[in-house]
Motif scaffolding. Structure first.
Motif, mmCIF file in Angstrom:
data_model
loop_
_atom_site.group_PDB
_atom_site.id
_atom_site.type_symbol
_atom_site.label_atom_id
_atom_site.label_comp_id
_atom_site.label_asym_id
_atom_site.label_seq_id
_atom_site.Cartn_x
_atom_site.Cartn_y
_atom_site.Cartn_z
ATOM 1 N N LYS A 4 98.243 54.708 43.514
ATOM 2 C CA LYS A 4 97.119 54.971 42.610
ATOM 3 C C LYS A 4 97.505 55.842 41.418
ATOM 4 O O LYS A 4 96.723 56.031 40.493
ATOM 5 C CB LYS A 4 95.980 55.643 43.380
ATOM 6 C CG LYS A 4 94.960 54.661 43.933
ATOM 7 C CD LYS A 4 94.202 53.962 42.796
ATOM 8 C CE LYS A 4 93.141 53.000 43.326
ATOM 9 N NZ LYS A 4 92.477 52.281 42.210
ATOM 10 N N THR A 5 98.721 56.356 41.441
ATOM 11 C CA THR A 5 99.194 57.194 40.334
ATOM 12 C C THR A 5 100.050 56.398 39.350
ATOM 13 O O THR A 5 100.530 56.950 38.365
ATOM 14 C CB THR A 5 100.042 58.353 40.889
ATOM 15 O OG1 THR A 5 101.114 57.809 41.682
ATOM 16 C CG2 THR A 5 99.199 59.279 41.744
ATOM 17 N N GLU A 6 100.230 55.099 39.611
ATOM 18 C CA GLU A 6 101.197 54.317 38.839
ATOM 19 C C GLU A 6 100.551 53.356 37.845
ATOM 20 O O GLU A 6 99.460 52.828 38.080
ATOM 21 C CB GLU A 6 102.099 53.525 39.794
ATOM 22 C CG GLU A 6 102.996 54.426 40.626
ATOM 23 C CD GLU A 6 103.823 53.658 41.635
ATOM 24 O OE1 GLU A 6 104.966 54.080 41.896
ATOM 25 O OE2 GLU A 6 103.331 52.645 42.182
ATOM 26 N N ALA A 26 96.359 50.120 41.344
ATOM 27 C CA ALA A 26 97.072 50.953 40.371
ATOM 28 C C ALA A 26 96.148 51.894 39.608
ATOM 29 O O ALA A 26 94.932 51.697 39.544
ATOM 30 C CB ALA A 26 97.815 50.057 39.384
ATOM 31 N N LYS A 27 96.754 52.896 39.013
ATOM 32 C CA LYS A 27 96.021 53.795 38.116
ATOM 33 C C LYS A 27 95.574 53.033 36.875
ATOM 34 O O LYS A 27 94.456 53.208 36.375
ATOM 35 C CB LYS A 27 96.929 54.961 37.715
ATOM 36 C CG LYS A 27 96.328 55.916 36.700
ATOM 37 C CD LYS A 27 97.352 56.977 36.306
ATOM 38 C CE LYS A 27 96.796 57.902 35.226
ATOM 39 N NZ LYS A 27 97.811 58.914 34.809
ATOM 40 N N LYS A 28 96.478 52.171 36.385
ATOM 41 C CA LYS A 28 96.203 51.403 35.170
ATOM 42 C C LYS A 28 97.022 50.120 35.195
ATOM 43 O O LYS A 28 98.142 50.102 35.712
ATOM 44 C CB LYS A 28 96.573 52.232 33.933
ATOM 45 C CG LYS A 28 96.329 51.545 32.601
ATOM 46 C CD LYS A 28 96.756 52.454 31.448
ATOM 47 C CE LYS A 28 96.548 51.777 30.105
ATOM 48 N NZ LYS A 28 96.985 52.641 28.979
ATOM 49 N N VAL A 29 96.454 49.050 34.639
ATOM 50 C CA VAL A 29 97.173 47.783 34.512
ATOM 51 C C VAL A 29 97.307 47.447 33.030
ATOM 52 O O VAL A 29 96.318 47.456 32.289
ATOM 53 C CB VAL A 29 96.443 46.633 35.241
ATOM 54 C CG1 VAL A 29 97.176 45.303 35.005
ATOM 55 C CG2 VAL A 29 96.338 46.926 36.732
ATOM 56 N N VAL A 30 98.537 47.171 32.624
ATOM 57 C CA VAL A 30 98.809 46.691 31.270
ATOM 58 C C VAL A 30 99.335 45.269 31.409
ATOM 59 O O VAL A 30 100.277 45.027 32.171
ATOM 60 C CB VAL A 30 99.854 47.563 30.544
ATOM 61 C CG1 VAL A 30 100.058 47.060 29.115
ATOM 62 C CG2 VAL A 30 99.435 49.023 30.541
ATOM 63 N N ALA A 31 98.721 44.332 30.704
ATOM 64 C CA ALA A 31 99.117 42.929 30.831
ATOM 65 C C ALA A 31 99.594 42.382 29.491
ATOM 66 O O ALA A 31 98.995 42.657 28.450
ATOM 67 C CB ALA A 31 97.953 42.091 31.349
#
Length: 230
Positions: A4-6, A26-31
């Motif tokens: 959850k920190t990634e 995840a903490k954040k998703v970049v696509a």
């Protein structure tokens, strides 16, 4: 393996089948997505996802911790090289044939330049085969999931760019021995026939078939070439 920190990078989000699962983990998703239709779809349905529209081979990757992707065959090699140079952990779905080459060992049927380069950057692990029936519509080929863990113990070479060049030059003729293969790839090093003939007289592992050379063997050959060219 996602925390959850990634921050997770997804290459090729498509309609978001994997994206929606990554959001939960995840903490954040970049696509990164090339198709404008899918970019619009993701932004409308998953507003927390940061979208980058473009060609994943060409765009600069954002900061991230791990990569997850169902990679098209046509960009698998350059993307894996790109991830390797960034020392990033990845879980990838690939064409099965490509995955088998990725994890092949020296002397095995599928061993190639790709195998050696993957082993330089990563400890590649074949996780599971994925049958064609797992997809709708069914593709023509089977797939496989591979985990790529960055190597912390990769051989240190005197010139990494030269290592890449030597690897490419040798594996063009992977069924030949090292001496003959290097000689036949002399154009990589701008050598004429006579110069190359003398150059390879004492090349390391001269009688070994290129397809049996280990990562450490090629690193040793590279440093030898570096010293000879100095």
């Amino acid at each position: 393996d996602i925390k959850k920190t990634e921050v997770v990078l997804e290459i090729g989000s498509g309609p978001g089948i994997i994206t929606k699962e990554l959001i939960k983990l995840a903490k954040k998703v970049v696509a990164i997505e090339y198709d404008a239709r899918f970019v619009t779809h993701i932004l409308q349905n998953y507003p927390d996802v940061e979208m980058i529209k473009g060609d994943a081979v060409k765009v600069e990757f954002p900061k991230f911790d791990k990569c997850v992707s169902n990679l098209p065959y046509s960009i698998s090699s350059p993307i894996i090289m790109k991830l390797g140079k960034l020392n990033k952990f990845a879980v990838l779905m690939l064409q099965k044939e490509f995955a088998l080459r990725l994890v092949a060992k020296p002397g095995e049927k599928n061993y190639s330049r790709l195998s050696l380069m993957a082993n330089y950057f990563f400890a590649p692990e074949y996780i599971v085969s994925v049958p064609r029936t797992a997809f709708t519509p069914k593709p023509k080929v089977e797939s496989a999931i591979v985990r790529l863990v960055p190597r912390l113990d990769r051989p240190k070479v005197k010139d990494e760019a030269l290592f890449f060049k030597v690897t490419e030059a040798l594996f063009i003729h992977k069924n030949q021995n090292t001496k003959k293969s290097f000689y036949n790839s002399r154009h990589y090093f701008e050598m004429d026939k006579e110069t190359a003939k003398k150059f390879v007289l004492d090349i390391p592992h001269s009688d070994k078939k290129v397809k049996t050379l280990s990562l450490e063997n090629v690193a040793e050959i590279t440093d030898w070439v570096y010293d000879k060219l100095e």
